[in-house]
Scaffold this motif. Structure first.
Motif, mmCIF file in Angstrom:
data_model
loop_
_atom_site.group_PDB
_atom_site.id
_atom_site.type_symbol
_atom_site.label_atom_id
_atom_site.label_comp_id
_atom_site.label_asym_id
_atom_site.label_seq_id
_atom_site.Cartn_x
_atom_site.Cartn_y
_atom_site.Cartn_z
ATOM 1 N N ARG A 4 0.729 -1.122 0.061
ATOM 2 C CA ARG A 4 0.007 -0.053 0.023
ATOM 3 C C ARG A 4 0.917 1.139 -0.021
ATOM 4 N NH1 ARG A 4 -4.739 0.142 3.723
ATOM 5 N NH2 ARG A 4 -5.786 -1.053 2.068
ATOM 6 N N ARG A 5 0.836 1.943 -1.017
ATOM 7 C CA ARG A 5 1.449 3.102 -1.136
ATOM 8 C C ARG A 5 1.077 4.293 -0.498
ATOM 9 N NH1 ARG A 5 5.762 1.418 -4.111
ATOM 10 N NH2 ARG A 5 5.553 -0.048 -5.946
ATOM 11 N N ASP A 6 1.963 5.446 -0.375
ATOM 12 C CA ASP A 6 1.481 6.629 0.191
ATOM 13 C C ASP A 6 0.266 7.481 -0.415
ATOM 14 O OD1 ASP A 6 2.973 6.780 2.691
ATOM 15 O OD2 ASP A 6 4.365 8.202 2.001
ATOM 16 N N ASN A 7 0.324 7.134 -1.781
ATOM 17 C CA ASN A 7 -0.855 7.791 -2.516
ATOM 18 C C ASN A 7 -2.232 7.123 -2.437
ATOM 19 O OD1 ASN A 7 -0.245 5.785 -3.995
ATOM 20 N ND2 ASN A 7 0.526 7.043 -5.983
ATOM 21 N N GLY A 8 -2.175 5.842 -1.789
ATOM 22 C CA GLY A 8 -3.300 5.129 -1.844
ATOM 23 C C GLY A 8 -3.468 3.750 -2.414
ATOM 24 N N GLU A 9 -2.485 3.820 -3.641
ATOM 25 C CA GLU A 9 -2.275 2.781 -4.535
ATOM 26 C C GLU A 9 -2.064 1.426 -3.938
ATOM 27 O OE1 GLU A 9 0.450 1.523 -8.369
ATOM 28 O OE2 GLU A 9 1.073 3.377 -7.304
ATOM 29 N N GLU A 10 -2.715 0.357 -4.183
ATOM 30 C CA GLU A 10 -2.386 -1.012 -3.867
ATOM 31 C C GLU A 10 -1.629 -1.725 -4.849
ATOM 32 O OE1 GLU A 10 -5.329 -3.051 -1.682
ATOM 33 O OE2 GLU A 10 -5.326 -1.423 0.072
ATOM 34 N N VAL A 11 -0.664 -2.373 -4.696
ATOM 35 C CA VAL A 11 -0.031 -3.365 -5.541
ATOM 36 C C VAL A 11 -0.095 -4.940 -4.977
ATOM 37 C CG1 VAL A 11 2.273 -4.083 -6.695
ATOM 38 C CG2 VAL A 11 1.531 -1.668 -6.349
ATOM 39 N N ASP A 12 -1.010 -5.547 -5.542
ATOM 40 C CA ASP A 12 -1.351 -7.026 -5.053
ATOM 41 C C ASP A 12 -0.232 -8.112 -5.856
ATOM 42 O OD1 ASP A 12 -3.686 -6.224 -3.733
ATOM 43 O OD2 ASP A 12 -4.903 -6.673 -5.391
ATOM 44 N N TYR A 13 0.453 -8.875 -4.943
ATOM 45 C CA TYR A 13 1.304 -9.856 -5.367
ATOM 46 C C TYR A 13 2.450 -9.270 -6.352
ATOM 47 C CZ TYR A 13 -2.250 -12.957 -3.502
ATOM 48 O OH TYR A 13 -3.032 -13.473 -2.624
ATOM 49 N N PRO A 14 3.203 -8.525 -5.978
ATOM 50 C CA PRO A 14 4.275 -7.637 -6.617
ATOM 51 C C PRO A 14 5.205 -8.595 -7.396
ATOM 52 C CG PRO A 14 4.693 -7.169 -4.385
ATOM 53 C CD PRO A 14 3.271 -7.965 -4.443
ATOM 54 N N ASP A 15 5.542 -8.360 -8.410
ATOM 55 C CA ASP A 15 6.604 -9.155 -8.946
ATOM 56 C C ASP A 15 8.106 -8.717 -8.707
ATOM 57 O OD1 ASP A 15 7.417 -7.042 -10.723
ATOM 58 O OD2 ASP A 15 6.182 -7.916 -12.490
ATOM 59 N N SER A 16 8.977 -9.375 -9.317
ATOM 60 C CA SER A 16 10.333 -9.179 -8.934
ATOM 61 C C SER A 16 10.901 -7.851 -9.306
ATOM 62 C CB SER A 16 11.284 -10.285 -9.480
ATOM 63 O OG SER A 16 11.293 -10.055 -10.785
ATOM 64 N N GLN A 17 10.222 -7.082 -10.220
ATOM 65 C CA GLN A 17 10.588 -5.929 -10.873
ATOM 66 C C GLN A 17 9.966 -4.744 -9.883
ATOM 67 O OE1 GLN A 17 12.871 -5.999 -13.341
ATOM 68 N NE2 GLN A 17 12.781 -8.142 -13.037
ATOM 69 N N THR A 18 9.069 -4.998 -9.081
ATOM 70 C CA THR A 18 8.414 -3.834 -8.175
ATOM 71 C C THR A 18 9.429 -3.470 -7.313
ATOM 72 O OG1 THR A 18 6.446 -4.989 -8.732
ATOM 73 C CG2 THR A 18 6.516 -3.405 -7.045
ATOM 74 N N LEU A 19 9.766 -2.018 -7.080
ATOM 75 C CA LEU A 19 10.424 -1.514 -6.244
ATOM 76 C C LEU A 19 9.676 -0.866 -4.955
ATOM 77 C CD1 LEU A 19 12.970 0.360 -8.764
ATOM 78 C CD2 LEU A 19 13.311 -1.557 -7.479
ATOM 79 N N LEU A 20 10.099 -0.991 -3.997
ATOM 80 C CA LEU A 20 9.433 -0.551 -2.618
ATOM 81 C C LEU A 20 9.786 1.047 -2.524
ATOM 82 C CD1 LEU A 20 10.149 -3.158 -0.126
ATOM 83 C CD2 LEU A 20 8.209 -2.761 -1.153
ATOM 84 N N GLU A 21 8.854 1.847 -2.279
ATOM 85 C CA GLU A 21 9.382 3.391 -2.097
ATOM 86 C C GLU A 21 9.046 3.580 -0.551
ATOM 87 O OE1 GLU A 21 6.245 4.831 -4.660
ATOM 88 O OE2 GLU A 21 6.952 4.120 -6.448
ATOM 89 N N SER A 22 9.657 4.680 -0.422
ATOM 90 C CA SER A 22 9.479 5.359 0.891
ATOM 91 C C SER A 22 8.029 5.484 1.355
ATOM 92 C CB SER A 22 10.419 6.527 1.100
ATOM 93 O OG SER A 22 10.352 7.142 2.230
ATOM 94 N N GLY A 23 7.671 5.067 2.361
ATOM 95 C CA GLY A 23 6.423 5.080 2.785
ATOM 96 C C GLY A 23 5.428 3.944 2.761
ATOM 97 N N ASP A 24 6.018 2.997 1.736
ATOM 98 C CA ASP A 24 5.320 1.861 1.590
ATOM 99 C C ASP A 24 5.120 1.291 2.785
ATOM 100 O OD1 ASP A 24 5.193 2.441 -1.191
ATOM 101 O OD2 ASP A 24 6.364 0.675 -1.790
ATOM 102 N N ARG A 25 3.696 0.661 2.694
ATOM 103 C CA ARG A 25 3.452 -0.134 3.868
ATOM 104 C C ARG A 25 3.009 -2.028 3.454
ATOM 105 N NH1 ARG A 25 -0.781 1.825 8.102
ATOM 106 N NH2 ARG A 25 0.740 1.004 9.418
ATOM 107 N N LEU A 26 3.493 -2.736 3.946
ATOM 108 C CA LEU A 26 3.628 -4.050 3.293
ATOM 109 C C LEU A 26 2.630 -4.847 4.292
ATOM 110 C CD1 LEU A 26 7.279 -4.916 3.032
ATOM 111 C CD2 LEU A 26 5.628 -3.935 1.310
ATOM 112 N N LEU A 27 1.897 -5.852 3.585
ATOM 113 C CA LEU A 27 1.045 -6.878 4.260
ATOM 114 C C LEU A 27 1.636 -8.099 3.867
ATOM 115 C CD1 LEU A 27 -1.407 -8.060 5.598
ATOM 116 C CD2 LEU A 27 -2.724 -7.868 3.565
ATOM 117 N N LEU A 28 1.914 -8.765 4.649
ATOM 118 C CA LEU A 28 2.748 -10.053 4.379
ATOM 119 C C LEU A 28 1.922 -11.268 5.046
ATOM 120 C CD1 LEU A 28 6.308 -9.045 5.159
ATOM 121 C CD2 LEU A 28 5.389 -9.123 3.169
#
Length: 175
Positions: A4-28
């Motif tokens: 869940r990004r700071d701007n409200g965007e959600e990335v479900d099941y990110p692939d290996s090319q997805t980069l984490l950004e400052s402020g991202d929250r992770l649900l594991l």
């Protein structure tokens, strides 16, 4: 995993090319041991492989020659400069397994090392046991005399007659 990004965007099941950004929250989601291993990594108690290295899961097939052998016996770390980070076995997660752990068919190993080293370990684990092949000779190569002896009754000329204490023995039996 969900990001869940700071701007409200959600990335479900990110692939290996997805980069984490400052402020991202992770649900594991995972087993407690898996989450504990990730927590150790996040706290800096464990490290990821360096540049030129990667990690991959490798499943041990039923015919693998490593089945029943311990990690210490195989010495994958020294022989291939590859670490066994975890084993997934029948739904259980064994993190940082000890050397006395024996490998079983169906085990999934999390291996970390160079691409070349991982390829060598994969060959070791996946190579089937050698098949023993004994060629059969065609019947024509067996000498006729030997073949005849194997397939015919003994001739009377081959009968052994021995005399013991005045009594004749024919093939070891009294006449």
């Amino acid at each position: 995993m969900v990001i869940r990004r700071d701007n409200g965007e959600e990335v479900d099941y990110p692939d290996s090319q997805t980069l984490l950004e400052s402020g991202d929250r992770l649900l594991l989601v995972g087993e407690p041991a898996e989450l504990a291993a990730l927590d150790e990594l996040a706290r800096g108690e464990r490290t990821l492989p360096g540049v030129g290295s990667s990690c991959q899961w490798l499943t041990i097939p039923l015919e693998s020659p490593v089945i029943g052998q311990t990690l210490a016996t195989l010495d994958i770390r020294r022989q291939f400069d590859t670490q066994v980070q975890a084993i997934r076995r029948q739904g259980q997660f064994i993190r940082f397994p000890a050397g006395d752990v024996d490998l079983q068919a169906g085990d999934r190993l999390l291996l970390c090392g160079s691409y070349k080293a991982l390829s060598h370990v994969e060959q070791l684990v996946a190579s089937p046991l050698p098949q023993l092949s004994i060629p059969l000779l065609p019947e024509a190569t067996i000498p006729d005399m030997l073949l005849n002896r194997l397939t015919t009754e003994p001739s009377p000329a081959a009968t052994l007659t021995t005399e013991v204490n005045g009594c004749s023995l024919n093939n070891g039996s009294p006449r």
